[in-house]
Motif scaffolding. Structure first.
Motif, PDB file in Angstrom:
ATOM      1  N   TYR A   5       0.824  -1.205   0.000  1.00  8.80           N
ATOM      2  CA  TYR A   5       0.000   0.000   0.000  1.00  8.80           C
ATOM      3  C   TYR A   5       0.860   1.257   0.000  1.00  8.80           C
ATOM      4  CZ  TYR A   5      -3.298   3.545   1.609  1.00  8.80           C
ATOM      5  OH  TYR A   5      -4.061   4.684   1.730  1.00  8.80           O
ATOM      6  N   VAL A   6       0.451   2.230  -0.814  1.00  4.72           N
ATOM      7  CA  VAL A   6       1.138   3.516  -0.891  1.00  4.72           C
ATOM      8  C   VAL A   6       0.182   4.584  -0.380  1.00  4.72           C
ATOM      9  CG1 VAL A   6       2.209   5.226  -2.410  1.00  4.72           C
ATOM     10  CG2 VAL A   6       2.522   2.795  -2.862  1.00  4.72           C
ATOM     11  N   ASP A   7       0.572   5.262   0.676  1.00  3.60           N
ATOM     12  CA  ASP A   7      -0.280   6.284   1.255  1.00  3.60           C
ATOM     13  C   ASP A   7      -0.455   7.430   0.267  1.00  3.60           C
ATOM     14  OD1 ASP A   7      -1.864   7.499   3.127  1.00  3.60           O
ATOM     15  OD2 ASP A   7      -0.196   8.486   4.150  1.00  3.60           O
ATOM     16  N   GLY A   8      -1.685   7.851   0.062  1.00  2.00           N
ATOM     17  CA  GLY A   8      -1.939   8.924  -0.892  1.00  2.00           C
ATOM     18  C   GLY A   8      -3.371   9.413  -0.822  1.00  2.00           C
ATOM     19  N   ASP A   9      -3.674  10.401  -1.640  1.00  2.00           N
ATOM     20  CA  ASP A   9      -4.998  11.009  -1.637  1.00  2.00           C
ATOM     21  C   ASP A   9      -5.532  11.139  -3.067  1.00  2.00           C
ATOM     22  OD1 ASP A   9      -7.185  12.108  -0.290  1.00  2.00           O
ATOM     23  OD2 ASP A   9      -6.519  14.146  -0.745  1.00  2.00           O
ATOM     24  N   THR A  10      -5.163  10.196  -3.924  1.00  2.00           N
ATOM     25  CA  THR A  10      -5.601  10.243  -5.312  1.00  2.00           C
ATOM     26  C   THR A  10      -7.040   9.724  -5.430  1.00  2.00           C
ATOM     27  OG1 THR A  10      -4.831   7.999  -5.832  1.00  2.00           O
ATOM     28  CG2 THR A  10      -3.229   9.788  -6.015  1.00  2.00           C
ATOM     29  N   LEU A  50      -2.740   4.955 -14.838  1.00  2.00           N
ATOM     30  CA  LEU A  50      -3.316   4.834 -13.498  1.00  2.00           C
ATOM     31  C   LEU A  50      -2.277   4.383 -12.483  1.00  2.00           C
ATOM     32  CD1 LEU A  50      -6.747   3.129 -14.333  1.00  2.00           C
ATOM     33  CD2 LEU A  50      -6.339   5.514 -13.690  1.00  2.00           C
ATOM     34  N   TYR A  51      -1.425   3.453 -12.878  1.00  2.00           N
ATOM     35  CA  TYR A  51      -0.441   2.925 -11.936  1.00  2.00           C
ATOM     36  C   TYR A  51       0.613   3.975 -11.581  1.00  2.00           C
ATOM     37  CZ  TYR A  51       3.458   0.226 -10.082  1.00  2.00           C
ATOM     38  OH  TYR A  51       4.491  -0.228  -9.295  1.00  2.00           O
ATOM     39  N   MET A  56       3.949   7.105  -6.339  1.00  2.00           N
ATOM     40  CA  MET A  56       5.295   6.602  -6.101  1.00  2.00           C
ATOM     41  C   MET A  56       6.291   7.288  -7.016  1.00  2.00           C
ATOM     42  SD  MET A  56       4.585   2.509  -5.895  1.00  2.00           S
ATOM     43  CE  MET A  56       3.526   2.530  -7.349  1.00  2.00           C
ATOM     44  N   SER A  57       7.551   7.236  -6.631  1.00  2.00           N
ATOM     45  CA  SER A  57       8.595   7.696  -7.533  1.00  2.00           C
ATOM     46  C   SER A  57       8.701   6.714  -8.700  1.00  2.00           C
ATOM     47  CB  SER A  57       9.938   7.786  -6.805  1.00  2.00           C
ATOM     48  OG  SER A  57      10.374   6.488  -6.409  1.00  2.00           O
ATOM     49  N   LEU A  58       9.253   7.171  -9.805  1.00  2.00           N
ATOM     50  CA  LEU A  58       9.370   6.310 -10.976  1.00  2.00           C
ATOM     51  C   LEU A  58      10.204   5.075 -10.673  1.00  2.00           C
ATOM     52  CD1 LEU A  58       8.858   5.843 -13.986  1.00  2.00           C
ATOM     53  CD2 LEU A  58      10.913   7.193 -14.480  1.00  2.00           C
ATOM     54  N   LEU A  62       8.895   1.154 -10.812  1.00  2.00           N
ATOM     55  CA  LEU A  62       9.506   0.161 -11.703  1.00  2.00           C
ATOM     56  C   LEU A  62      10.065  -1.020 -10.923  1.00  2.00           C
ATOM     57  CD1 LEU A  62      11.323   2.519 -14.249  1.00  2.00           C
ATOM     58  CD2 LEU A  62       9.205   1.225 -14.600  1.00  2.00           C
ATOM     59  N   VAL A  63      10.636  -0.743  -9.757  1.00  2.00           N
ATOM     60  CA  VAL A  63      11.183  -1.834  -8.933  1.00  2.00           C
ATOM     61  C   VAL A  63      10.076  -2.796  -8.527  1.00  2.00           C
ATOM     62  CG1 VAL A  63      12.178  -2.360  -6.672  1.00  2.00           C
ATOM     63  CG2 VAL A  63      13.191  -0.581  -8.102  1.00  2.00           C
ATOM     64  N   ARG A  64       8.919  -2.276  -8.201  1.00  2.00           N
ATOM     65  CA  ARG A  64       7.793  -3.131  -7.824  1.00  2.00           C
ATOM     66  C   ARG A  64       7.376  -4.063  -8.961  1.00  2.00           C
ATOM     67  NH1 ARG A  64       3.341  -1.008  -4.037  1.00  2.00           N
ATOM     68  NH2 ARG A  64       4.488   0.047  -2.394  1.00  2.00           N
ATOM     69  N   LEU A  65       7.501  -3.576 -10.188  1.00  3.00           N
ATOM     70  CA  LEU A  65       7.040  -4.353 -11.338  1.00  3.00           C
ATOM     71  C   LEU A  65       8.093  -5.332 -11.859  1.00  3.00           C
ATOM     72  CD1 LEU A  65       5.238  -1.567 -13.420  1.00  3.00           C
ATOM     73  CD2 LEU A  65       4.197  -3.231 -11.869  1.00  3.00           C
ATOM     74  N   ARG A  66       9.345  -5.142 -11.457  1.00  2.00           N
ATOM     75  CA  ARG A  66      10.430  -5.926 -12.041  1.00  2.00           C
ATOM     76  C   ARG A  66      10.247  -7.442 -11.938  1.00  2.00           C
ATOM     77  NH1 ARG A  66      16.200  -4.448  -9.847  1.00  2.00           N
ATOM     78  NH2 ARG A  66      15.234  -5.294  -7.970  1.00  2.00           N
ATOM     79  N   PRO A  67       9.894  -7.993 -10.767  1.00  2.00           N
ATOM     80  CA  PRO A  67       9.747  -9.451 -10.703  1.00  2.00           C
ATOM     81  C   PRO A  67       8.673  -9.988 -11.647  1.00  2.00           C
ATOM     82  CG  PRO A  67       9.873  -8.508  -8.505  1.00  2.00           C
ATOM     83  CD  PRO A  67       9.707  -7.368  -9.457  1.00  2.00           C
ATOM     84  N   VAL A  68       7.552  -9.248 -11.738  1.00  5.67           N
ATOM     85  CA  VAL A  68       6.471  -9.702 -12.605  1.00  5.67           C
ATOM     86  C   VAL A  68       6.851  -9.546 -14.066  1.00  5.67           C
ATOM     87  CG1 VAL A  68       4.002  -9.513 -13.068  1.00  5.67           C
ATOM     88  CG2 VAL A  68       4.885  -8.932 -10.821  1.00  5.67           C
ATOM     89  N   PHE A  69       7.594  -8.476 -14.389  1.00  4.82           N
ATOM     90  CA  PHE A  69       8.049  -8.289 -15.758  1.00  4.82           C
ATOM     91  C   PHE A  69       8.953  -9.434 -16.200  1.00  4.82           C
ATOM     92  CE2 PHE A  69       7.111  -3.581 -16.231  1.00  4.82           C
ATOM     93  CZ  PHE A  69       6.362  -3.772 -17.383  1.00  4.82           C
TER      94      PHE A  69
END
Length: 200
Positions: A5-10, A50-51, A56-58, A62-69
């Motif tokens: 989870y990323v804290d935010g107000d989007t 949307l993602y 989050m920072s870029l 990208l780090v979050r997506l790396r394993p799935v990529f």
């Protein structure tokens, strides 16, 4: 433990978790009902927007997506070997789109909200005696919560190999990763039973 989870107000943060999960499920069905490259590519672009707008920072995104990529890359290579180019592209675009939308949902939904919504959605199955809704919600919440832990643990194992000058092989990284994960799973299961959660 870390959380996805990323804290935010989007707007996505404010959107009801139930709506996000239902839309994600419907999207998974719709994506597999079409094989038009243009529509799948458009869906992937929307998912990207949307993602990456979650907050989050870029680099973190990208780090979050790396394993799935890496998994998608493997699937893409395998698909290219045994299927026509069009079929391989549709498969990859479907997976990328689902990955982006799922990552957006997990980044904008707290674990407690996940558990509550999954428990609610599993309610009808409990009424007919198939499952216990609370157990399903707890299981899904733990899986979501465990993902960043497993990724970080794999990175630590890789760093340990590199520090010792050892060649990184699947056999030497997967076994300790499984052992450490199962050990944590046993500890969490013992904590759950000690609190009587599953008996409730």
């Amino acid at each position: 433990m870390q959380s996805l989870y990323v804290d935010g107000d989007t707007r996505m943060h404010k959107l009801s978790p139930r709506i996000k999960l239902i839309v994600l499920a419907l999207l998974g069905v719709i994506l597999f009902l079409t094989d038009r490259i243009s529509l799948l590519a458009l869906a992937a672009v929307v998912g990207s927007v949307l993602y990456f707008a979650v907050g989050m920072s870029l680099r973190e995104a990208l780090v979050r997506l790396r394993p799935v990529f890496l998994v998608i890359l493997f699937v893409a290579l395998f698909s290219l070997l045994f299927n026509p180019l069009h079929d391989a592209m549709t498969t990859v675009l479907r997976l990328i789109t689902l990955m982006l939308f799922a990552a957006m949902v997990t980044a904008t939904t707290t674990i407690s909200a996940f558990i509550d919504e999954i428990t609610f959605l599993a309610g009808p199955l409990e009424k007919i005696g198939l499952v216990r809704a609370a157990d399903i919600g707890l299981a899904v919440g733990l899986v979501v919560r465990f993902v960043p832990e497993i990724v970080d643990r794999y990175g630590a194992i890789r760093e340990a190999h590199e520090a010792r000058g050892l060649k990184i092989r699947l056999s030497t990284t997967l076994v300790p990763l499984i052992i450490l994960t199962l050990r944590d799973a046993d500890s969490i299961a013992a904590a759950i039973d000690a609190r009587g959660i599953r008996r409730h």
